[in-house]
Design a protein around this motif. Sequence first.
Motif, PDB file in Angstrom:
ATOM      1  N   VAL A 124       0.699  -1.701   0.099  1.00 65.20           N
ATOM      2  CA  VAL A 124      -0.183   0.175  -0.291  1.00 65.20           C
ATOM      3  C   VAL A 124       1.218   1.374  -0.109  1.00 65.20           C
ATOM      4  CG1 VAL A 124      -1.404   1.146   1.422  1.00 65.20           C
ATOM      5  CG2 VAL A 124      -1.688  -1.322   1.443  1.00 65.20           C
ATOM      6  N   MET A 125       2.207   1.093   0.948  1.00 70.59           N
ATOM      7  CA  MET A 125       3.060   2.504   0.769  1.00 70.59           C
ATOM      8  C   MET A 125       3.712   2.861  -0.507  1.00 70.59           C
ATOM      9  SD  MET A 125       4.164   2.113   4.598  1.00 70.59           S
ATOM     10  CE  MET A 125       4.906   3.833   4.723  1.00 70.59           C
ATOM     11  N   LEU A 126       3.596   1.656  -1.260  1.00 73.00           N
ATOM     12  CA  LEU A 126       4.540   1.433  -2.461  1.00 73.00           C
ATOM     13  C   LEU A 126       3.619   1.821  -3.482  1.00 73.00           C
ATOM     14  CD1 LEU A 126       7.053  -0.461  -1.689  1.00 73.00           C
ATOM     15  CD2 LEU A 126       7.441   1.336  -1.855  1.00 73.00           C
ATOM     16  N   ASP A 127       2.001   1.925  -3.428  1.00 67.91           N
ATOM     17  CA  ASP A 127       1.243   1.948  -4.263  1.00 67.91           C
ATOM     18  C   ASP A 127       1.123   0.964  -5.754  1.00 67.91           C
ATOM     19  OD1 ASP A 127      -1.163   2.778  -5.707  1.00 67.91           O
ATOM     20  OD2 ASP A 127      -0.230   4.426  -6.817  1.00 67.91           O
ATOM     21  N   LEU A 128       1.723  -0.328  -4.922  1.00 67.77           N
ATOM     22  CA  LEU A 128       1.362  -1.564  -5.412  1.00 67.77           C
ATOM     23  C   LEU A 128       0.437  -2.487  -5.426  1.00 67.77           C
ATOM     24  CD1 LEU A 128       5.259  -2.451  -4.941  1.00 67.77           C
ATOM     25  CD2 LEU A 128       4.030  -1.103  -7.292  1.00 67.77           C
ATOM     26  N   ASN A 129      -0.165  -3.004  -6.495  1.00 68.31           N
ATOM     27  CA  ASN A 129      -1.212  -3.934  -6.131  1.00 68.31           C
ATOM     28  C   ASN A 129      -0.367  -5.569  -6.557  1.00 68.31           C
ATOM     29  OD1 ASN A 129      -3.494  -5.388  -6.111  1.00 68.31           O
ATOM     30  ND2 ASN A 129      -4.097  -5.010  -7.798  1.00 68.31           N
TER      31      ASN A 129
ATOM     32  N   PRO B 291       1.225 -11.469   3.347  1.00 64.84           N
ATOM     33  CA  PRO B 291      -0.002 -12.293   2.474  1.00 64.84           C
ATOM     34  C   PRO B 291      -0.752 -11.425   2.934  1.00 64.84           C
ATOM     35  CG  PRO B 291       0.973 -13.665   4.125  1.00 64.84           C
ATOM     36  CD  PRO B 291       2.381 -12.113   4.326  1.00 64.84           C
ATOM     37  N   GLY B 292      -2.524 -11.843   1.741  1.00 66.44           N
ATOM     38  CA  GLY B 292      -3.111 -11.055   1.341  1.00 66.44           C
ATOM     39  C   GLY B 292      -3.922 -11.567   2.967  1.00 66.44           C
ATOM     40  N   ASN B 293      -4.125 -12.322   3.688  1.00 65.41           N
ATOM     41  CA  ASN B 293      -5.441 -11.893   5.309  1.00 65.41           C
ATOM     42  C   ASN B 293      -4.336 -13.026   6.020  1.00 65.41           C
ATOM     43  OD1 ASN B 293      -6.033 -15.052   4.740  1.00 65.41           O
ATOM     44  ND2 ASN B 293      -7.158 -13.914   3.375  1.00 65.41           N
ATOM     45  N   ALA B 294      -4.672 -13.191   7.214  1.00 64.36           N
ATOM     46  CA  ALA B 294      -4.801 -14.239   8.542  1.00 64.36           C
ATOM     47  C   ALA B 294      -4.334 -15.378   8.570  1.00 64.36           C
ATOM     48  CB  ALA B 294      -4.850 -13.486   9.395  1.00 64.36           C
ATOM     49  N   ALA B 295      -5.357 -15.893   7.401  1.00 66.30           N
ATOM     50  CA  ALA B 295      -5.013 -16.969   6.989  1.00 66.30           C
ATOM     51  C   ALA B 295      -4.353 -17.466   6.723  1.00 66.30           C
ATOM     52  CB  ALA B 295      -7.074 -17.481   6.563  1.00 66.30           C
TER      53      ALA B 295
ATOM     54  N   VAL C 160       7.439  -7.539  -7.206  1.00 63.08           N
ATOM     55  CA  VAL C 160       6.626  -7.039  -7.220  1.00 63.08           C
ATOM     56  C   VAL C 160       8.005  -5.828  -8.094  1.00 63.08           C
ATOM     57  CG1 VAL C 160       5.178  -6.234  -6.156  1.00 63.08           C
ATOM     58  CG2 VAL C 160       4.719  -5.643  -7.880  1.00 63.08           C
ATOM     59  N   SER C 161       7.746  -5.363  -9.084  1.00 62.21           N
ATOM     60  CA  SER C 161       8.653  -4.077  -9.050  1.00 62.21           C
ATOM     61  C   SER C 161       7.872  -2.753  -8.820  1.00 62.21           C
ATOM     62  CB  SER C 161       9.466  -4.481 -10.092  1.00 62.21           C
ATOM     63  OG  SER C 161      10.068  -5.671 -10.298  1.00 62.21           O
TER      64      SER C 161
END
Length: 406
Positions: A190-195, A232-236, A220-221
């Motif tokens: 998020v802080m790098l505006d990357l997805n 990870p995308g979530n805690a699971a 991701v660059s």
Amino acid sequence: METNLHILVVGKSPGLRVEFDSALQGVGNYRCVTVYAESFRQAEELARNRRPQLICVEMNGDLRGLKEFTIDVSQMLPETAIAGLYKPDLFESDQSESAFILEGVRARIQDFLRHPLSSTEIRQVLDRVFVQGKTKSSLSPLGHIVSFVSNKGGVGKSTISVNMACLLASRHPGQVLLVDASLQLGVAAVMLDLNPRTTIVDAVREKGRLDETLLRELTVSHSCGLALLAAPGNAAEASEVDEESMYRILNLARRTFRYVVVDTFPMLDSVVMTVLDLSTFTYVVMQGTAPNVIGTAKLLPILEGLGCPVERQRLVLNQNYRNFAGNLTQTEIEERLMREFHFVFPYQKKLLTCANLGEPYVLQATRYFGFGRSAHLLVGEIEQLADRAVAAEIDHLANMMNEEPA
């Protein structure tokens, strides 16, 4: 700069762990991180993940299994030395000790240790391994792992680690990896505006075929030249990342990148301890509030007890809030900690705006004052300390070789 030497001990004799640990206590110049395995299968998996500099394996009656294991390990980790542990009373009446050792040599064992283990013999083996290991590694030097830790959230640890990684990458494009190991609350993307389409969990799931090439493909660059291995995308999904996976990922990372920056979760679990084991330098980030000062005072000796000595710690004061009446001064905090800060980052309100926009502030900041000045000093130290570590290893190698008997 003292670094950790990783050792894998293979065997299931009663008391082996106690005997080996006791002998290591008498070894002076090395800080060892030791892990144990009872079976060859378990040992092979640990070796693949942790890539130890030395494997000590018990030599019992299963010479065929021993040869299969050592051959597999030699092919997988050609830079790793293998030492055999044996008991003289193991020999049969028609078998001499020299014949037994010859069988070990045929099994690609390079050194031997007798039971009961002595500190002197282990020290001699470590000296030989160190010289041999540094000679081989000089052909393909390892990158340096730099970790950022704290004992509570909200102190600006992720902000500093992301900005430092970006600044380092702008100086060394394509040679810096940021690993977002804040598994529960990772915000680097998020802080790098990357997805990112892939995360550290994909590296864990692909551990059977994970290599340097695949690791790069899973990152991701960013335009500054930084590669990010996202959280990870979530805690699971985060629960899938364990210490062995982290060992594997970071060991591959430092063979792929010159610098590896790791942002961690503010909790001393097994994953964070793994990061500490492998880190060349650890930056402890804190605020100047009384609760955080007290917490950091407790954290620092714990880090040392976990194998992160004072000389590998860097204390960072992040003033990520406006000054207020009753605010603790830098001198007061240092007196409480009985340590001086290596770096102090002053308050900069634009950091919040840049974080919201996904634009690392350090890439637009001046290097002559404020946050930008502290950032350039810190990154400069990372470069200098890395160079010094390499020079120290070369000097140690030269001294060790000069001490070798003619």
